[in-house]
Design a protein around this motif. Structure first.
Motif, PDB file in Angstrom:
ATOM      1  N   PRO A 111      30.208  46.574  32.341  1.00  0.00           N
ATOM      2  CA  PRO A 111      29.520  45.332  32.007  1.00  0.00           C
ATOM      3  C   PRO A 111      30.516  44.179  32.105  1.00  0.00           C
ATOM      4  N   VAL A 112      30.069  43.065  32.678  1.00  0.00           N
ATOM      5  CA  VAL A 112      30.971  41.929  32.859  1.00  0.00           C
ATOM      6  C   VAL A 112      30.327  40.646  32.364  1.00  0.00           C
ATOM      7  N   ASP A 113      31.193  39.738  31.956  1.00  0.00           N
ATOM      8  CA  ASP A 113      30.791  38.384  31.600  1.00  0.00           C
ATOM      9  C   ASP A 113      31.878  37.469  32.156  1.00  0.00           C
ATOM     10  N   GLN A 114      32.035  36.292  31.602  1.00  0.00           N
ATOM     11  CA  GLN A 114      33.002  35.340  32.154  1.00  0.00           C
ATOM     12  C   GLN A 114      34.388  35.466  31.537  1.00  0.00           C
ATOM     13  N   SER A 115      34.648  36.503  30.775  1.00  0.00           N
ATOM     14  CA  SER A 115      35.930  36.644  30.086  1.00  0.00           C
ATOM     15  C   SER A 115      36.996  37.321  30.947  1.00  0.00           C
ATOM     16  N   GLU A 116      38.240  37.029  30.617  1.00  0.00           N
ATOM     17  CA  GLU A 116      39.364  37.706  31.278  1.00  0.00           C
ATOM     18  C   GLU A 116      39.343  39.194  30.958  1.00  0.00           C
ATOM     19  N   GLU A 117      38.893  39.537  29.744  1.00  0.00           N
ATOM     20  CA  GLU A 117      38.816  40.939  29.346  1.00  0.00           C
ATOM     21  C   GLU A 117      37.856  41.708  30.245  1.00  0.00           C
ATOM     22  N   ALA A 118      36.761  41.077  30.634  1.00  0.00           N
ATOM     23  CA  ALA A 118      35.796  41.724  31.522  1.00  0.00           C
ATOM     24  C   ALA A 118      36.400  41.949  32.912  1.00  0.00           C
ATOM     25  N   THR A 119      37.163  40.986  33.385  1.00  0.00           N
ATOM     26  CA  THR A 119      37.823  41.153  34.680  1.00  0.00           C
ATOM     27  C   THR A 119      38.825  42.299  34.619  1.00  0.00           C
ATOM     28  N   ARG A 120      39.562  42.397  33.510  1.00  0.00           N
ATOM     29  CA  ARG A 120      40.505  43.500  33.334  1.00  0.00           C
ATOM     30  C   ARG A 120      39.758  44.838  33.300  1.00  0.00           C
ATOM     31  N   ALA A 121      38.638  44.883  32.590  1.00  0.00           N
ATOM     32  CA  ALA A 121      37.841  46.105  32.533  1.00  0.00           C
ATOM     33  C   ALA A 121      37.333  46.479  33.924  1.00  0.00           C
ATOM     34  N   ALA A 122      36.953  45.481  34.716  1.00  0.00           N
ATOM     35  CA  ALA A 122      36.486  45.737  36.076  1.00  0.00           C
ATOM     36  C   ALA A 122      37.598  46.372  36.913  1.00  0.00           C
ATOM     37  N   ARG A 123      38.822  45.901  36.732  1.00  0.00           N
ATOM     38  CA  ARG A 123      39.949  46.497  37.465  1.00  0.00           C
ATOM     39  C   ARG A 123      40.126  47.980  37.085  1.00  0.00           C
ATOM     40  N   TYR A 124      40.018  48.271  35.793  1.00  0.00           N
ATOM     41  CA  TYR A 124      40.105  49.669  35.344  1.00  0.00           C
ATOM     42  C   TYR A 124      38.966  50.501  35.933  1.00  0.00           C
ATOM     43  N   ALA A 125      37.766  49.951  35.919  1.00  0.00           N
ATOM     44  CA  ALA A 125      36.608  50.670  36.464  1.00  0.00           C
ATOM     45  C   ALA A 125      36.824  51.001  37.939  1.00  0.00           C
ATOM     46  N   VAL A 126      37.346  50.030  38.678  1.00  0.00           N
ATOM     47  CA  VAL A 126      37.605  50.243  40.105  1.00  0.00           C
ATOM     48  C   VAL A 126      38.693  51.294  40.301  1.00  0.00           C
ATOM     49  N   GLU A 127      39.741  51.258  39.486  1.00  0.00           N
ATOM     50  CA  GLU A 127      40.806  52.259  39.596  1.00  0.00           C
ATOM     51  C   GLU A 127      40.275  53.665  39.323  1.00  0.00           C
ATOM     52  N   ILE A 128      39.435  53.793  38.312  1.00  0.00           N
ATOM     53  CA  ILE A 128      38.844  55.102  37.995  1.00  0.00           C
ATOM     54  C   ILE A 128      37.956  55.561  39.141  1.00  0.00           C
ATOM     55  N   ALA A 129      37.128  54.662  39.646  1.00  0.00           N
ATOM     56  CA  ALA A 129      36.248  55.003  40.763  1.00  0.00           C
ATOM     57  C   ALA A 129      37.056  55.431  41.989  1.00  0.00           C
ATOM     58  N   ALA A 130      38.135  54.721  42.261  1.00  0.00           N
ATOM     59  CA  ALA A 130      38.975  55.068  43.413  1.00  0.00           C
ATOM     60  C   ALA A 130      39.572  56.463  43.246  1.00  0.00           C
ATOM     61  N   LYS A 131      40.023  56.779  42.042  1.00  0.00           N
ATOM     62  CA  LYS A 131      40.624  58.092  41.777  1.00  0.00           C
ATOM     63  C   LYS A 131      39.620  59.228  41.965  1.00  0.00           C
ATOM     64  N   TYR A 132      38.378  58.993  41.616  1.00  0.00           N
ATOM     65  CA  TYR A 132      37.351  60.032  41.685  1.00  0.00           C
ATOM     66  C   TYR A 132      36.434  59.899  42.898  1.00  0.00           C
ATOM     67  N   ASP A 133      36.787  59.024  43.832  1.00  0.00           N
ATOM     68  CA  ASP A 133      35.970  58.798  45.017  1.00  0.00           C
ATOM     69  C   ASP A 133      34.532  58.462  44.611  1.00  0.00           C
ATOM     70  N   ALA A 134      34.425  57.554  43.644  1.00  0.00           N
ATOM     71  CA  ALA A 134      33.135  57.168  43.084  1.00  0.00           C
ATOM     72  C   ALA A 134      32.821  55.717  43.420  1.00  0.00           C
ATOM     73  N   ALA A 135      31.660  55.276  42.998  1.00  0.00           N
ATOM     74  CA  ALA A 135      31.237  53.887  43.170  1.00  0.00           C
ATOM     75  C   ALA A 135      31.244  53.203  41.805  1.00  0.00           C
ATOM     76  N   VAL A 136      31.168  51.871  41.833  1.00  0.00           N
ATOM     77  CA  VAL A 136      31.119  51.063  40.618  1.00  0.00           C
ATOM     78  C   VAL A 136      29.817  50.272  40.611  1.00  0.00           C
ATOM     79  N   HIS A 137      29.233  50.154  39.424  1.00  0.00           N
ATOM     80  CA  HIS A 137      28.123  49.224  39.235  1.00  0.00           C
ATOM     81  C   HIS A 137      28.535  48.244  38.153  1.00  0.00           C
TER      82      HIS A 137
END
Length: 151
Positions: free
Chosen positions: A14-40
């Motif tokens: 989940p994202v909003d306009q916060s820096e914390e959300a952008t950081r969470a998005a980076r983590y989500a992408v890293e996890i997805a990349a490690k598991y060959d998954a997609a992000v929503h």
């Protein structure tokens, strides 16, 4: 050959306009990349925005532009990492339902999309109107049926 303890095909952030959300998005992408998954990424709109739209105080097109800017940021992070991404926008508040708040919206989205992993941002400190996920993190950590990372 090592086996992974988790099978992950889709990561929700989940994202909003916060820096914390952008950081969470980076983590989500890293996890997805490690598991060959997609992000929503779901952009959760807060109470002030929902009420302003309903009262005609805020132009819905302006809100749509803000949402696009938020999801474009996450999409760029995912595309740079070669991770497939989809996005959506959800109201994190309802004037008619006390049970509808950012945390329940995140969990409803997780169930609807059958996600395997959720990454939620830590609580933002500024309290700006565009930052609505502070209430969501604790709720998601308590009630999610999927593994959750608070980043």
């Amino acid at each position: 050959m090592s086996s992974r303890p988790l099978s992950i095909d889709l990561v929700l952030v989940p994202v909003d306009q916060s820096e914390e959300a952008t950081r969470a998005a980076r983590y989500a992408v890293e996890i997805a990349a490690k598991y060959d998954a997609a992000v929503h990424a779901v952009h959760v709109l807060g109470e002030d925005v929902v009420r302003a739209i309903e009262q005609g105080v805020v132009d819905q097109d302006a809100v749509a532009e803000d949402s696009k800017a938020v999801t474009d940021t996450v999409s760029k992070i995912a595309h740079d990492a070669g991770v497939p991404i989809t996005t959506s926008v959800a109201y994190g508040f309802s004037p008619t339902s006390k049970l509808r708040h950012p945390g329940s919206v995140v969990l409803d989205t997780a169930e609807e999309l059958e996600v395997d992993f959720v990454v939620v941002p830590r609580e933002p400190v500024s309290g700006d109107p565009g930052e609505v996920l502070a209430k969501a993190a604790e709720y998601v950590l308590l009630y999610a049926s999927q593994p959750v990372l608070s980043a």
